[in-house]
Write a protein that holds these residues in place. Structure first.
Motif, mmCIF file in Angstrom:
data_model
loop_
_atom_site.group_PDB
_atom_site.id
_atom_site.type_symbol
_atom_site.label_atom_id
_atom_site.label_comp_id
_atom_site.label_asym_id
_atom_site.label_seq_id
_atom_site.Cartn_x
_atom_site.Cartn_y
_atom_site.Cartn_z
ATOM 1 N N GLU A 2 0.817 -1.198 0.000
ATOM 2 C CA GLU A 2 0.000 0.000 0.000
ATOM 3 C C GLU A 2 0.855 1.253 0.000
ATOM 4 O OE1 GLU A 2 -3.432 0.946 2.717
ATOM 5 O OE2 GLU A 2 -3.547 -1.245 2.568
ATOM 6 N N ASN A 3 0.428 2.256 -0.733
ATOM 7 C CA ASN A 3 1.081 3.554 -0.793
ATOM 8 C C ASN A 3 2.453 3.533 -1.444
ATOM 9 O OD1 ASN A 3 -1.145 4.760 0.519
ATOM 10 N ND2 ASN A 3 -0.320 4.107 2.475
ATOM 11 N N PHE A 4 2.812 2.450 -2.096
ATOM 12 C CA PHE A 4 4.045 2.436 -2.879
ATOM 13 C C PHE A 4 3.771 3.198 -4.168
ATOM 14 C CE2 PHE A 4 5.250 -0.452 0.185
ATOM 15 C CZ PHE A 4 6.428 -1.137 -0.067
ATOM 16 N N VAL A 5 4.803 3.808 -4.726
ATOM 17 C CA VAL A 5 4.645 4.496 -6.004
ATOM 18 C C VAL A 5 5.692 3.971 -6.979
ATOM 19 C CG1 VAL A 5 3.673 6.598 -5.018
ATOM 20 C CG2 VAL A 5 6.129 6.419 -5.326
ATOM 21 N N ILE A 6 5.387 4.097 -8.252
ATOM 22 C CA ILE A 6 6.341 3.770 -9.298
ATOM 23 C C ILE A 6 6.746 5.098 -9.925
ATOM 24 C CG2 ILE A 6 6.678 2.623 -11.517
ATOM 25 C CD1 ILE A 6 4.596 0.552 -10.583
ATOM 26 N N ARG A 7 8.053 5.312 -9.991
ATOM 27 C CA ARG A 7 8.547 6.571 -10.554
ATOM 28 C C ARG A 7 9.897 6.327 -11.224
ATOM 29 N NH1 ARG A 7 12.831 7.932 -7.655
ATOM 30 N NH2 ARG A 7 12.877 7.791 -5.386
ATOM 31 N N PRO A 8 10.308 7.262 -12.091
ATOM 32 C CA PRO A 8 11.634 7.118 -12.699
ATOM 33 C C PRO A 8 12.730 7.144 -11.632
ATOM 34 C CG PRO A 8 10.336 8.751 -13.885
ATOM 35 C CD PRO A 8 9.572 8.402 -12.635
ATOM 36 N N VAL A 9 13.774 6.379 -11.851
ATOM 37 C CA VAL A 9 14.934 6.388 -10.965
ATOM 38 C C VAL A 9 15.702 7.684 -11.207
ATOM 39 C CG1 VAL A 9 17.159 5.267 -10.527
ATOM 40 C CG2 VAL A 9 15.104 3.883 -10.812
ATOM 41 N N THR A 10 16.101 8.337 -10.130
ATOM 42 C CA THR A 10 16.848 9.591 -10.228
ATOM 43 C C THR A 10 18.324 9.343 -9.943
ATOM 44 O OG1 THR A 10 16.573 10.134 -7.892
ATOM 45 C CG2 THR A 10 14.825 10.863 -9.395
ATOM 46 N N ASP A 13 19.081 8.029 -6.607
ATOM 47 C CA ASP A 13 18.747 6.623 -6.362
ATOM 48 C C ASP A 13 19.800 5.653 -6.887
ATOM 49 O OD1 ASP A 13 16.166 7.376 -5.407
ATOM 50 O OD2 ASP A 13 15.409 7.423 -7.466
ATOM 51 N N VAL A 14 20.761 6.138 -7.649
ATOM 52 C CA VAL A 14 21.674 5.265 -8.389
ATOM 53 C C VAL A 14 22.427 4.290 -7.485
ATOM 54 C CG1 VAL A 14 23.812 5.251 -9.727
ATOM 55 C CG2 VAL A 14 21.913 6.696 -10.425
ATOM 56 N N LEU A 15 23.034 4.756 -6.426
ATOM 57 C CA LEU A 15 23.788 3.840 -5.562
ATOM 58 C C LEU A 15 22.878 2.778 -4.948
ATOM 59 C CD1 LEU A 15 26.446 6.088 -3.816
ATOM 60 C CD2 LEU A 15 26.813 4.316 -5.518
ATOM 61 N N GLU A 16 21.665 3.183 -4.587
ATOM 62 C CA GLU A 16 20.723 2.214 -4.005
ATOM 63 C C GLU A 16 20.318 1.151 -5.026
ATOM 64 O OE1 GLU A 16 16.702 2.137 -1.268
ATOM 65 O OE2 GLU A 16 17.554 4.059 -1.854
ATOM 66 N N THR A 17 20.060 1.546 -6.272
ATOM 67 C CA THR A 17 19.681 0.556 -7.286
ATOM 68 C C THR A 17 20.861 -0.351 -7.617
ATOM 69 O OG1 THR A 17 20.135 2.072 -9.130
ATOM 70 C CG2 THR A 17 17.864 1.963 -8.322
ATOM 71 N N GLU A 18 22.064 0.188 -7.632
ATOM 72 C CA GLU A 18 23.225 -0.646 -7.944
ATOM 73 C C GLU A 18 23.557 -1.593 -6.791
ATOM 74 O OE1 GLU A 18 24.780 -0.830 -11.194
ATOM 75 O OE2 GLU A 18 22.726 -0.089 -11.193
ATOM 76 N N LYS A 19 23.330 -1.181 -5.549
ATOM 77 C CA LYS A 19 23.487 -2.105 -4.413
ATOM 78 C C LYS A 19 22.479 -3.243 -4.546
ATOM 79 C CE LYS A 19 25.138 1.280 -1.076
ATOM 80 N NZ LYS A 19 24.766 2.096 0.096
ATOM 81 N N PRO A 51 6.705 4.277 0.946
ATOM 82 C CA PRO A 51 6.292 5.583 1.477
ATOM 83 C C PRO A 51 7.454 6.346 2.130
ATOM 84 C CG PRO A 51 4.679 3.917 2.037
ATOM 85 C CD PRO A 51 5.850 3.192 1.447
ATOM 86 N N GLU A 52 8.494 5.625 2.553
ATOM 87 C CA GLU A 52 9.667 6.265 3.167
ATOM 88 C C GLU A 52 10.705 6.675 2.123
ATOM 89 O OE1 GLU A 52 8.591 3.113 4.177
ATOM 90 O OE2 GLU A 52 7.349 3.984 5.774
ATOM 91 N N ASN A 53 10.343 6.598 0.831
ATOM 92 C CA ASN A 53 11.197 6.962 -0.297
ATOM 93 C C ASN A 53 12.397 6.031 -0.454
ATOM 94 O OD1 ASN A 53 11.428 8.603 -2.581
ATOM 95 N ND2 ASN A 53 13.036 9.809 -1.608
ATOM 96 N N GLU A 54 12.224 4.757 -0.119
ATOM 97 C CA GLU A 54 13.255 3.733 -0.284
ATOM 98 C C GLU A 54 12.931 2.920 -1.530
ATOM 99 O OE1 GLU A 54 14.663 -0.377 1.963
ATOM 100 O OE2 GLU A 54 12.988 0.770 2.762
ATOM 101 N N ILE A 55 13.951 2.661 -2.341
ATOM 102 C CA ILE A 55 13.750 1.830 -3.531
ATOM 103 C C ILE A 55 13.540 0.382 -3.080
ATOM 104 C CG2 ILE A 55 14.813 0.920 -5.627
ATOM 105 C CD1 ILE A 55 14.209 3.784 -6.026
ATOM 106 N N ALA A 56 12.373 -0.180 -3.384
ATOM 107 C CA ALA A 56 12.077 -1.572 -3.044
ATOM 108 C C ALA A 56 12.407 -2.498 -4.207
ATOM 109 C CB ALA A 56 10.606 -1.719 -2.664
ATOM 110 N N ALA A 57 12.281 -1.969 -5.416
ATOM 111 C CA ALA A 57 12.557 -2.754 -6.618
ATOM 112 C C ALA A 57 12.781 -1.793 -7.770
ATOM 113 C CB ALA A 57 11.391 -3.688 -6.932
ATOM 114 N N TYR A 58 13.418 -2.306 -8.822
ATOM 115 C CA TYR A 58 13.589 -1.479 -10.013
ATOM 116 C C TYR A 58 13.660 -2.363 -11.247
ATOM 117 C CZ TYR A 58 18.478 -2.617 -10.765
ATOM 118 O OH TYR A 58 19.635 -3.289 -11.039
ATOM 119 N N ILE A 59 13.461 -1.713 -12.376
ATOM 120 C CA ILE A 59 13.528 -2.384 -13.671
ATOM 121 C C ILE A 59 14.132 -1.404 -14.671
ATOM 122 C CG2 ILE A 59 11.194 -1.675 -14.342
ATOM 123 C CD1 ILE A 59 10.886 -4.423 -15.695
ATOM 124 N N THR A 60 14.865 -1.936 -15.621
ATOM 125 C CA THR A 60 15.422 -1.105 -16.690
ATOM 126 C C THR A 60 14.934 -1.647 -18.019
ATOM 127 O OG1 THR A 60 17.416 -0.727 -15.383
ATOM 128 C CG2 THR A 60 17.541 -0.200 -17.714
#
Length: 90
Positions: A2-10, A13-19, A51-60
């Motif tokens: 609930e309350n998750f959003v999908i948005r472009p990676v900024t 966010d790069v270090l978090e997505t690469e981790k 909701p805490e602005n943490e990347i939970a998942a990503y896709i490219t």
């Protein structure tokens, strides 16, 4: 989720997505040396954000052209996907 959003990676966010990529693909690397957020290309990257602005998942996604029945058509390919373990199967 609930309350998750999908948005472009900024760039922020790069270090978090690469981790997350190193965790998902078991590919150890020194991100501080190998990943420069200033030059990293985030085109086509989308993130699932808590909701805490943490990347939970990503896709490219990567756009390309393919041949279909003798015609060039636009397609999208997926080049990388990652989900933090605590958000999997949800």
């Amino acid at each position: 989720m609930e309350n998750f959003v999908i948005r472009p990676v900024t760039r922020e966010d790069v270090l978090e997505t690469e981790k997350l990529a190193t965790l998902a693909w078991l590919n150890p690397c020194d991100l501080e040396k190998e990943c420069d957020p200033e030059t990293f290309n985030t085109d086509g990257m989308m993130g699932l954000v808590t909701p805490e602005n943490e990347i939970a998942a990503y896709i490219t996604e990567i756009p390309f052209e393919s041949n279909f029945d003798g015609h060039k058509v636009g397609m999208n390919g997926i080049s990388c996907v990652g989900t933090k373990p605590e958000y999997r199967y949800g």
